[in-house]
Each structure stands twice: as C-alpha cells, then as structure tokens.
Design an enzyme around this catalytic site. Structure first.
Site, PDB file in Angstrom:
ATOM      1  N   LYS A 217       0.808  -1.221   0.000  1.00 29.91           N
ATOM      2  CA  LYS A 217       0.000   0.000   0.000  1.00 29.91           C
ATOM      3  C   LYS A 217       0.845   1.277   0.000  1.00 29.91           C
ATOM      4  CE  LYS A 217      -0.806   0.433   4.978  1.00 29.91           C
ATOM      5  NZ  LYS A 217      -0.077   1.686   5.200  1.00 29.91           N
ATOM      6  N   THR A 218       2.012   1.241   0.662  1.00 27.81           N
ATOM      7  CA  THR A 218       2.869   2.430   0.685  1.00 27.81           C
ATOM      8  C   THR A 218       3.326   2.777  -0.728  1.00 27.81           C
ATOM      9  OG1 THR A 218       3.620   1.931   2.929  1.00 27.81           O
ATOM     10  CG2 THR A 218       4.985   3.437   1.627  1.00 27.81           C
TER      11      THR A 218
ATOM     12  N   ASP B 287      -3.845   7.616   4.922  1.00 26.82           N
ATOM     13  CA  ASP B 287      -3.365   6.251   5.158  1.00 26.82           C
ATOM     14  C   ASP B 287      -3.976   5.695   6.447  1.00 26.82           C
ATOM     15  OD1 ASP B 287      -1.915   3.943   4.778  1.00 26.82           O
ATOM     16  OD2 ASP B 287      -0.035   4.762   5.554  1.00 26.82           O
ATOM     17  N   GLU B 288      -4.011   4.366   6.562  1.00 30.50           N
ATOM     18  CA  GLU B 288      -4.502   3.682   7.772  1.00 30.50           C
ATOM     19  C   GLU B 288      -5.880   4.207   8.190  1.00 30.50           C
ATOM     20  OE1 GLU B 288      -3.036   1.144   8.740  1.00 30.50           O
ATOM     21  OE2 GLU B 288      -0.877   1.303   8.440  1.00 30.50           O
TER      22      GLU B 288
ATOM     23  N   GLN C  96      -7.548  -5.177   9.868  1.00 27.73           N
ATOM     24  CA  GLN C  96      -6.474  -4.805  10.788  1.00 27.73           C
ATOM     25  C   GLN C  96      -6.875  -3.625  11.682  1.00 27.73           C
ATOM     26  OE1 GLN C  96      -2.272  -5.232   9.308  1.00 27.73           O
ATOM     27  NE2 GLN C  96      -3.264  -5.140   7.308  1.00 27.73           N
TER      28      GLN C  96
ATOM     29  N   ARG D 155       1.963 -11.085  10.344  1.00 22.66           N
ATOM     30  CA  ARG D 155       3.320 -10.552  10.527  1.00 22.66           C
ATOM     31  C   ARG D 155       4.355 -11.564  10.027  1.00 22.66           C
ATOM     32  NH1 ARG D 155       1.941  -6.302   9.803  1.00 22.66           N
ATOM     33  NH2 ARG D 155      -0.047  -7.340   9.478  1.00 22.66           N
TER      34      ARG D 155
END
Length: 588
Positions: A33-34, A216-217, A247, A553
């Site tokens: 996504k970044t 973002d987020e 998340q 993770r």
C-alpha cells in the site's frame, strides 16, 4: 514513471490511475500500500499536472510520513502541500489561524507530562476529587475530545455517576489551557474542526488550497479525525482513503471501524479498489489467516493470495503451562538458529504481563531479546512499587525502597509505617502471595488504577502476574532472591548487542511490522480473545482482527502456542484453547 508502473500489479495500477473523485483502497496485509500511495501522488503531479502544493497526504506516524516524503522527493523535487500526521497538519493550520478563536500564534503544545501535571494541580484544589487519578481523568477527557465532545456536553455522552465531577474538571482544565495559551494533542484536531465549522472564510481558503487528500490507515481514524477529513475534502471530493479493515485493532483509542460506512454515505459513488496480492507471506500462512478472519462479518474481508510457492505448515502447540511454553519457544529459536539470526524472531502476546515468563527463560538461556514498546516486567512501575513494600518488610533500613514509597505520597507512606510492624509479624506465618494481598488492602495501592482505563487495566494485570510469581516462591526471602537474580540477568543481558535480539511485543505493537519467524503465545479463551471481549460481539470481532494481525506478521514460519494451565489473575487456572484455533489440529 512508466518504469515504476511496470513494478505494480494490475489492481495497484488501477488504484494509482484513479485520479479524481472519492476512492477507497482496501489494501490487505503485505500488499504494497505504501508503494501505491507514493505512486498515486507522483501520478497526480507528473501525469495529471496537479500542483504539488494542493496535495495533502495524512499518515498515522511520523516514521511513515518521513518514508513517503523521501520516496516522493527522490522523483518529484517540489514539495507537497503537506505530508505528515493529523496532529502535525492541524498544528500547522493553528499556527496560522488560532487567533480566530482567541489563541496566540506562539501557543505551546502540552505533552503527556504537562497534561498530567496540570490535572494533578486541579485535583489537589478540590477535596471532592481525591478519588480520581490523573490518568483516569486524562483518559476520559481524551475520549471526549476524540468524539468532539466539549465539557458542557460531557454528561450527555458519559452518563456515569462520576460524570458531573469529571465534566467540571474538564471545564477547568480547558480554561487553564487557554490561560497558558496552550493546546494538548487532542485539542489540535478538535480546535481545527471547530474553526473550519464556524469560519466560512477560512473554510473557503482551505478548500481553495488543498484539492487532493490522501489518508493512510483509514481504519484507525476516530470520530474527530474522520470529521476533519470530511470537512477538508467536502468541496473537491478528491479524497483517497487507504486501509485494511481486517487490521482495525484500536477501538480502545477511539478508532471507529464504522468510518468506512460513513465515508460511503458522505462521499457517494466512491470507487473501491482491492489489493489482495500479498508480497510477504507463504500460502499456508495466508490460508490460515483467512480461515481465522473470514469468521468476522462486520467489515470487508480480503482473501489474500501470493505468487510464492510452498512454505512450512503452521505449528499449533499445546504446552503444560506458561513456563513450558517459554521453554518451547527458546528451544525452537535455538533449533532454527542455523537458518536465522535472533532478530528474525518475534514473540507476540495479548497481555503485557505475559512477557514475564518469556523474559525469564530468555535470560536463563542467554538468548538476547528486545522488549519492543514496553518495559521489562520487573522494571514496570507498579511491580517496582510493590517490591519496595516487600523489601521494607524484610529490611526497614532499605533507603531505595523507602524513598520510592515516600514519593508515592504522604498518605501511603504514613499508612504503611503504621502497618509495617504487623506485616513483619505476618511474614513469619503468611506466604508471599498473602503478604502482597495485605499490602494492597492496607495501603489501597491498587485503588489508584481504574479498570475502565486500558493503561490502568494493564498495570492491574501486571500486579496479578506478580502475585502469580509469589505463588511459586511462597517464602518472601526466596521470592525477593528470585527477583534479584532476574534483575542481575537483565544487567548481564545489556552487555550483548541488543539490536540483534529476539523481538518481544504485544500484538498491538506488532502492527506494521514483519518477521521471518513469528510465535503467537497464549492462544486461549480469556487471553486471546481477552476475557473482557468474550461477551461483546464488536470486541470479539476486534480480538479476531488482532489475531489476524499477528498471523500476517509472519513471512516464513508461524507458531501458535497455548497452555493447559496458566497463572491468570493471581491464580492457576485450567485453560481452554482459543476459539480462533479450536477447529485446527496440533499441526495445521
């Protein structure tokens, strides 16, 4: 620019090329996504001739902002209108416009210590507030501000029997801030929302300057942040929000997963892009992650896939107790050391207090570790406080222990002085666990922590874990000797290169990170999911998302452990495997 596009998959390219109008990018864990956010900004500026000054990119951490900023500026030498956090963006706006609501441009921002000191001072000046702690009041005020609730409306939204007193403290606190020409961090967003709502001229200025907004987020936004975002983009409608609702794990901080629904109501015809190709994990890990998260029904769920082949099976292991669990982890780490270095391993747990058994085994076997985002168990404030009481029972001349208790407050010290002779007599007949219970009852020590405050609740869990250790070492002298040995091993461990150590952290702290090998410990009912969430549908879904975060993770190997019996809440209890793994065999 075309070379960069060649590195994107088709779903990522579609999200990047969507330049105008509202958009939602549902970006699964490890889906890049970044890279998509950075490329979208560059696409707007270099391909669509959008002026950089009109672009705002909002992130949740300064680290993420710095990374995105450096990536963009390597290609596009001109600076954007803004790249940074909600708080830094709002602070920038207030420097320009705070005069419109009666503040000077040289205002100061109170940090947590300043805020605590101010609240302490307010509490001291009214006898009716003696039962409140600064952390409890601070938590409630922050909760109110995150929902844009001013003091005069506090009792409407917080109908607790103590709400009227807290509302009064809140009002005094805000007035004191104003006198100091100061804002706290929550004020930064709340005051900008107030400004934009009441000042039509300012609203027009902001809309004229900032034409493109990227957030973002997004799943982690609270009501105040969402409202500010909506006001910022309501004119241009050019807003892109990025997140993964699987998340969303911060409701205790005010994050509201329902903001996705609000966004679709406020920005009609928003296009949705799904990024489901994962570049991090192996197929078995992704399949297991989906088997867990797919049982949630309150939010969109992505089915992640990868072009990677093969991968190790997930290991789900039952142990006798938390000590055996920690020993198993240490053994597996040493067994895999031929293929990995220590920093490739992460041990994730739901409750901070769980670190105690793991830390002690790591120290015993000389395995270097780093406690991420936390303090080692025997160095935590509440643990050191109780240890100081116990050390004074053994040796009333212990200056370090005495000074620590004196600093807790005159009342606590006086109460303890009056009780120390009885406690010393009790030492001859009572075990360590009973002595701790009597100290807590006599001094009222644990009354300063409120179960409604997540930080206080974690401290109470640490106290219960210490009581669990006391059951193992019933004689006080042996208990304190054990603590001293562990503390000395802490010091020895510092001599190693801690940067190379195994990472220990809570599941919440693991978000945004990745590791070749991950251990998720304590997968039991009452631990993961936490006992406070079991009877609440929304909290239970969040616990499942927390488990999902932990699973995703892992890049190559994933272990999940649970115990037959565990010291919990100061006593040994039989454990039941978590519902999140109940359908799976010993090796998935």
């Amino acid at each position: 620019m075309e070379i960069e596009f060649n590195t994107l998959n088709s779903a990522q390219q579609s999200a990047v090329r969507n330049s105008d109008g509202p958009a939602i990018i549902l970006a699964g864990a490890g889906s890049g996504k970044t890279r998509v956010l950075v490329q979208k900004v560059l696409y707007l500026v270099t391909q669509k001739s959008v002026h950089p000054n009109s672009v705002v990119m909002i992130t949740f951490t300064n680290k993420a902002a710095a990374e995105m900023k450096s990536r963009i500026e390597r290609v596009e030498k001109r600076k954007l209108g803004f790249v940074g956090t909600f708080h830094s963006f709002c602070a920038m706006l207030l420097r320009k416009y705070a005069g419109r609501i009666g503040y000077g441009p040289d205002f100061v921002i109170f940090d947590d210590d300043d805020q605590t000191a101010l609240i302490k001072d307010i509490l001291k000046k009214d006898d009716g507030y003696e039962k409140f702690t600064p952390s409890y009041v601070s938590y409630l005020i922050s909760s109110a501000k995150n929902q844009l609730i001013m003091p005069e409306k506090f009792t409407t939204y917080f109908p607790d029997f103590r709400a009227a007193k807290v509302a009064k403290i809140y009002a005094i606190y805000q007035e004191r801030l104003r006198k100091n020409n100061a804002f706290d961090f929550d004020d930064l967003i709340m005051k900008v929302v107030e400004l934009v709502r009441i000042d039509s001229d300012l609203r027009k200025r902001i809309h004229a300057q900032y034409k493109y907004v990227l957030v973002d987020e997004f799943q982690d936004t609270n009501y105040a942040q969402y409202t500010f975002t909506r006001l910022l983009a309501e004119e241009s409608q050019n807003i892109t929000v990025v997140g993964d609702f699987s998340q969303s794990i911060y409701s205790w901080r005010g994050a509201d997963i329902r903001n996705l629904e609000k966004f679709q109501e406020d920005f009609l015809n928003a296009q949705i892009f799904e990024l489901e190709e994962n570049y991090r994990s192996t197929p078995p890990i992704l399949d297991f992650a989906y088997s867990v998260i797919s049982k949630n029904s309150g939010h969109p769920i992505l089915k992640l896939h990868t072009q990677k082949k093969g991968g190790k099976d997930i290991i789900i292991k039952q142990l006798q107790n938390e000590e055996d669990e920690a020993l198993f982890i240490a053994h597996e780490i040493e067994h895999l050391r031929s293929a990995y270095v220590y920093k490739d391993f992460a041990v994730l747990y739901r409750i901070n207090a769980q670190s105690r058994a793991i830390e002690e085994v790591m120290l015993h076997y000389n395995i270097p570790y780093i406690l991420i985002g936390g303090i080692r168990f025997y160095e935590r404030k509440e643990v050191k406080d109780i240890l100081s009481y116990l050390r004074l029972i053994v040796n009333p001349d212990n200056e370090i222990a005495r000074d620590r208790i004196v600093k807790m407050g005159k009342r606590k010290w006086t109460v303890f002085q009056n009780a120390i002779e009885d406690l010393q007599n009790d030492k001859k007949t009572k075990d360590t666990h009973e002595l701790i219970e009597k100290i807590l009852t006599t001094t009222g020590y644990h009354e300063q922590y409120k179960t409604t405050n997540p930080e206080d609740y974690a401290r109470l869990e640490n106290i219960k874990e210490l009581k669990g250790v006391a059951l193992t070492f019933p004689k006080l002298d042996m208990f304190l000797e054990q603590v001293a040995l562990v503390e000395s091993e802490y010091s020895e461990g510092e001599k190693k290169n801690r940067e190379e150590g195994v990472r220990l952290m809570t599941l919440h702290q693991a978000k945004g990170l990745e590791f070749p090998v991950v251990f998720i410990v304590g997968a039991e009912e009452g631990v993961l999911p936490h006992s406070r969430s079991i009877d609440d549908y929304y909290q239970l879904e969040e616990e499942r998302r927390l488990m999902y975060v932990g699973i995703t993770r892992a890049k190559e190997r994933l272990y999940i452990t649970h115990a037959r019996r565990r010291f919990m809440f100061g006593r040994c209890v039989d454990s039941v495997p978590s519902r999140f793994i109940a359908d799976d065999t010993e090796e998935w």
